[in-house]
Motif scaffolding. Sequence first.
Motif, PDB file in Angstrom:
ATOM      1  N   GLY A 134      12.695  33.924  13.998  1.00 55.58           N
ATOM      2  CA  GLY A 134      12.236  32.626  12.528  1.00 55.58           C
ATOM      3  C   GLY A 134      13.992  32.549  12.533  1.00 55.58           C
ATOM      4  O   GLY A 134      13.673  31.878  11.741  1.00 55.58           O
ATOM      5  N   VAL A 135      15.156  32.381  13.984  1.00 58.28           N
ATOM      6  CA  VAL A 135      16.242  32.002  13.164  1.00 58.28           C
ATOM      7  C   VAL A 135      16.358  30.874  14.015  1.00 58.28           C
ATOM      8  O   VAL A 135      16.389  30.697  15.063  1.00 58.28           O
ATOM      9  N   GLU A 136      17.871  30.120  13.930  1.00 55.99           N
ATOM     10  CA  GLU A 136      18.020  29.144  14.613  1.00 55.99           C
ATOM     11  C   GLU A 136      19.794  29.682  14.622  1.00 55.99           C
ATOM     12  O   GLU A 136      19.833  30.550  14.102  1.00 55.99           O
ATOM     13  N   ILE A 137      19.505  29.382  15.982  1.00 61.33           N
ATOM     14  CA  ILE A 137      20.896  29.664  16.248  1.00 61.33           C
ATOM     15  C   ILE A 137      21.732  28.443  17.254  1.00 61.33           C
ATOM     16  O   ILE A 137      21.334  28.031  18.436  1.00 61.33           O
ATOM     17  N   ARG A 138      22.904  27.844  16.957  1.00 61.44           N
ATOM     18  CA  ARG A 138      23.409  26.746  16.752  1.00 61.44           C
ATOM     19  C   ARG A 138      24.862  27.359  17.594  1.00 61.44           C
ATOM     20  O   ARG A 138      25.798  27.565  16.518  1.00 61.44           O
ATOM     21  N   ASN A 139      24.886  26.247  18.722  1.00 54.43           N
ATOM     22  CA  ASN A 139      27.286  26.366  18.842  1.00 54.43           C
ATOM     23  C   ASN A 139      27.070  28.303  19.364  1.00 54.43           C
ATOM     24  O   ASN A 139      28.143  28.361  18.890  1.00 54.43           O
ATOM     25  N   PHE A 140      26.190  28.596  20.113  1.00 56.34           N
ATOM     26  CA  PHE A 140      26.522  30.130  20.474  1.00 56.34           C
ATOM     27  C   PHE A 140      27.208  30.074  21.964  1.00 56.34           C
ATOM     28  O   PHE A 140      25.898  29.138  22.652  1.00 56.34           O
ATOM     29  N   GLY A 141      27.544  31.090  22.182  1.00 49.72           N
ATOM     30  CA  GLY A 141      27.613  31.032  23.967  1.00 49.72           C
ATOM     31  C   GLY A 141      28.764  31.114  24.308  1.00 49.72           C
ATOM     32  O   GLY A 141      30.194  30.016  23.158  1.00 49.72           O
ATOM     33  N   GLN A 142      29.832  31.199  24.906  1.00 50.65           N
ATOM     34  CA  GLN A 142      31.129  31.058  25.282  1.00 50.65           C
ATOM     35  C   GLN A 142      31.682  30.834  26.719  1.00 50.65           C
ATOM     36  O   GLN A 142      31.932  31.522  27.752  1.00 50.65           O
TER      37      GLN A 142
ATOM     38  N   SER B 177      13.069  23.479  11.474  1.00 49.09           N
ATOM     39  CA  SER B 177      14.398  24.127  11.386  1.00 49.09           C
ATOM     40  C   SER B 177      13.308  25.053  10.573  1.00 49.09           C
ATOM     41  O   SER B 177      12.674  25.632  10.297  1.00 49.09           O
ATOM     42  N   ARG B 178      14.829  26.650  10.635  1.00 48.64           N
ATOM     43  CA  ARG B 178      14.330  27.419  10.152  1.00 48.64           C
ATOM     44  C   ARG B 178      15.466  28.145   8.980  1.00 48.64           C
ATOM     45  O   ARG B 178      16.013  27.104   8.974  1.00 48.64           O
ATOM     46  N   PRO B 179      14.801  29.039   8.718  1.00 48.45           N
ATOM     47  CA  PRO B 179      15.475  28.447   7.537  1.00 48.45           C
ATOM     48  C   PRO B 179      16.767  29.477   6.962  1.00 48.45           C
ATOM     49  O   PRO B 179      17.595  29.698   6.246  1.00 48.45           O
ATOM     50  N   ILE B 180      16.874  30.342   8.285  1.00 49.74           N
ATOM     51  CA  ILE B 180      18.484  31.692   8.423  1.00 49.74           C
ATOM     52  C   ILE B 180      18.851  30.523   9.704  1.00 49.74           C
ATOM     53  O   ILE B 180      18.420  29.911  10.781  1.00 49.74           O
ATOM     54  N   VAL B 181      20.203  30.414   9.950  1.00 50.42           N
ATOM     55  CA  VAL B 181      20.980  29.716  10.441  1.00 50.42           C
ATOM     56  C   VAL B 181      22.064  30.508  10.744  1.00 50.42           C
ATOM     57  O   VAL B 181      22.966  30.628  10.011  1.00 50.42           O
ATOM     58  N   PHE B 182      22.160  30.194  11.887  1.00 43.44           N
ATOM     59  CA  PHE B 182      23.933  30.866  12.581  1.00 43.44           C
ATOM     60  C   PHE B 182      23.995  29.796  13.541  1.00 43.44           C
ATOM     61  O   PHE B 182      23.942  29.502  14.210  1.00 43.44           O
ATOM     62  N   GLU B 183      25.176  29.639  12.972  1.00 47.40           N
ATOM     63  CA  GLU B 183      26.304  28.336  13.451  1.00 47.40           C
ATOM     64  C   GLU B 183      27.638  28.750  13.422  1.00 47.40           C
ATOM     65  O   GLU B 183      27.950  29.502  12.261  1.00 47.40           O
ATOM     66  N   ALA B 184      28.255  28.515  14.665  1.00 47.75           N
ATOM     67  CA  ALA B 184      29.293  28.827  15.217  1.00 47.75           C
ATOM     68  C   ALA B 184      29.942  27.257  15.173  1.00 47.75           C
ATOM     69  O   ALA B 184      29.756  26.241  15.505  1.00 47.75           O
ATOM     70  N   GLU B 185      31.414  28.290  14.755  1.00 47.91           N
ATOM     71  CA  GLU B 185      32.484  26.361  14.956  1.00 47.91           C
ATOM     72  C   GLU B 185      32.953  26.371  16.031  1.00 47.91           C
ATOM     73  O   GLU B 185      33.432  27.983  17.257  1.00 47.91           O
ATOM     74  N   GLY B 186      33.096  25.938  16.543  1.00 51.40           N
ATOM     75  CA  GLY B 186      33.398  26.024  18.079  1.00 51.40           C
ATOM     76  C   GLY B 186      35.083  25.352  18.294  1.00 51.40           C
ATOM     77  O   GLY B 186      36.067  25.146  17.766  1.00 51.40           O
ATOM     78  N   ASP B 187      35.175  26.525  19.595  1.00 55.11           N
ATOM     79  CA  ASP B 187      36.872  26.706  19.851  1.00 55.11           C
ATOM     80  C   ASP B 187      37.386  26.471  21.331  1.00 55.11           C
ATOM     81  O   ASP B 187      36.259  26.724  22.007  1.00 55.11           O
ATOM     82  N   GLY B 188      38.212  26.745  21.353  1.00 54.97           N
ATOM     83  CA  GLY B 188      37.892  26.776  23.533  1.00 54.97           C
ATOM     84  C   GLY B 188      38.365  25.660  24.407  1.00 54.97           C
ATOM     85  O   GLY B 188      38.715  24.810  24.006  1.00 54.97           O
ATOM     86  N   PRO B 189      37.596  26.763  25.183  1.00 53.55           N
ATOM     87  CA  PRO B 189      38.635  24.821  26.459  1.00 53.55           C
ATOM     88  C   PRO B 189      37.624  24.170  26.091  1.00 53.55           C
ATOM     89  O   PRO B 189      36.305  23.866  25.266  1.00 53.55           O
ATOM     90  N   SER B 190      37.851  22.501  26.599  1.00 54.94           N
ATOM     91  CA  SER B 190      36.941  21.636  26.399  1.00 54.94           C
ATOM     92  C   SER B 190      36.569  20.677  28.088  1.00 54.94           C
ATOM     93  O   SER B 190      37.500  21.288  29.059  1.00 54.94           O
ATOM     94  N   ASN B 191      35.481  20.146  27.487  1.00 48.35           N
ATOM     95  CA  ASN B 191      35.162  19.672  29.007  1.00 48.35           C
ATOM     96  C   ASN B 191      35.290  17.578  28.465  1.00 48.35           C
ATOM     97  O   ASN B 191      35.623  17.590  27.730  1.00 48.35           O
ATOM     98  N   ASP B 192      34.367  17.442  29.209  1.00 49.21           N
ATOM     99  CA  ASP B 192      34.294  15.410  29.066  1.00 49.21           C
ATOM    100  C   ASP B 192      33.267  15.184  27.965  1.00 49.21           C
ATOM    101  O   ASP B 192      33.757  14.422  27.618  1.00 49.21           O
ATOM    102  N   ILE B 193      32.710  16.153  27.735  1.00 46.87           N
ATOM    103  CA  ILE B 193      31.143  16.299  26.527  1.00 46.87           C
ATOM    104  C   ILE B 193      31.530  16.579  25.758  1.00 46.87           C
ATOM    105  O   ILE B 193      31.552  16.258  24.729  1.00 46.87           O
ATOM    106  N   HIS B 194      32.245  17.881  24.831  1.00 45.80           N
ATOM    107  CA  HIS B 194      32.399  18.662  24.294  1.00 45.80           C
ATOM    108  C   HIS B 194      33.711  19.368  24.448  1.00 45.80           C
ATOM    109  O   HIS B 194      34.421  19.507  25.227  1.00 45.80           O
ATOM    110  N   ASP B 195      34.678  19.066  22.949  1.00 46.63           N
ATOM    111  CA  ASP B 195      36.106  19.581  22.699  1.00 46.63           C
ATOM    112  C   ASP B 195      36.275  20.713  22.345  1.00 46.63           C
ATOM    113  O   ASP B 195      36.953  21.439  22.442  1.00 46.63           O
TER     114      ASP B 195
END
Length: 172
Positions: free
Chosen positions: A40-48, A1-19
Amino acid sequence: SRPIVFEAEGDGPSNDIHDALHGGHLIVLHTPDVAQHIEGVEIRNFGQQGNLGRYPIHFHMSGSCAGSVVRKNVIRESKQRCVVIHGTHDVLVEENVSFDSYGHCYLLEDGGEHDNTFLNNLGARTRNQGMSIGSTDHLAATMWITNPKNHFIGNVCAGSNHMGECTRYIVA
């Protein structure tokens, strides 16, 4: 784990695995001769997925960025790519970990990039991308190398759907 986390809420199109296949994105845009430092950051749920230029870490058309460092970051659950270098040179990408990403993970985009160093990075569970932005997204490689005038040292690729490393030289 990292002390700084960038985490995005998901939206947009879906497929069979992810909403949701759209997350956040971080872009270093047109910054020649300006050293950037992402460490030294954690980046979670980024990319479109399906949107060109929307990646967790993206250096875009910045020319020489001598002194720039992307180091000791964790990129998890990326919806599209991991670290993308496009039209940018002299960047050190070192000791990063990516896990559970869609599409090419550590990527030189169009072959014009040079003198970048990818050192001791880990990419694990790189999956083929369903919503394509290019002709190779269904053949995901953890390391996508388009120009031999860059340095790839000590990197590890594990558990890719298609291939760990792909070297495809493009005449720029």
